[in-house]
Design a protein around this motif. Structure first.
Motif: not given
Length: 129
Positions: A69-71, A76, A91, A93-94, A98-99, A102, A117
């Motif tokens: 979960g990076t948000l 991170t 990390t 991230e779905y 968001h990725a 980030a 990521i």
């Protein structure tokens, strides 16, 4: 059980500790600002928890870290600061959106050389599972 976030006293203590023990910087402030502008939920770790993550990584001698979960990359960045220059943080991230946010925040913080990521479900083939 009482929801501590609803109690002003807890928020005042957190604000005091964050202002006293954690010195913010432009990269961390920008990570939070870009998350808000991107419409992300305000669920990043508190600054004191971010600093704790950094210290735990540093004191444990971690060279490799896995984050789920990076948000927008706030935690991170903290974790990347806790590992050595040749360390590696993966990390997962779905959300591709968001990725992307980030990735820009992590680059701005000067930590991109330590961070990979992975986009998509954390258990998906190719994400290290």
């Amino acid at each position: 059980m009482v929801d501590h976030q609803a109690q002003d006293g807890w928020l005042q203590v957190e604000d005091f500790l964050s202002g006293t023990l954690v010195k913010g910087d432009d990269a961390l402030d920008q990570a939070v600002s870009t998350a808000r502008r991107a419409g992300m939920p305000p669920i990043e770790v508190a600054p004191t928890a971010g600093k704790l993550l950094m210290l735990l990584a540093r004191f444990s001698g971690a060279r490799r870290v896995l984050e789920i979960g990076t948000l927008a990359g706030f935690s991170t960045i903290w974790l990347a600061r806790g590992i050595p220059e040749d360390g590696q943080l993966v990390t997962c991230e779905y959300s591709p959106g968001h990725a992307a946010v980030a990735r820009r925040n992590i680059e701005r913080a000067g930590a991109a050389h330590k961070v990979s990521i992975r986009v998509g479900p954390a258990l998906a083939p190719g994400n290290g599972s």
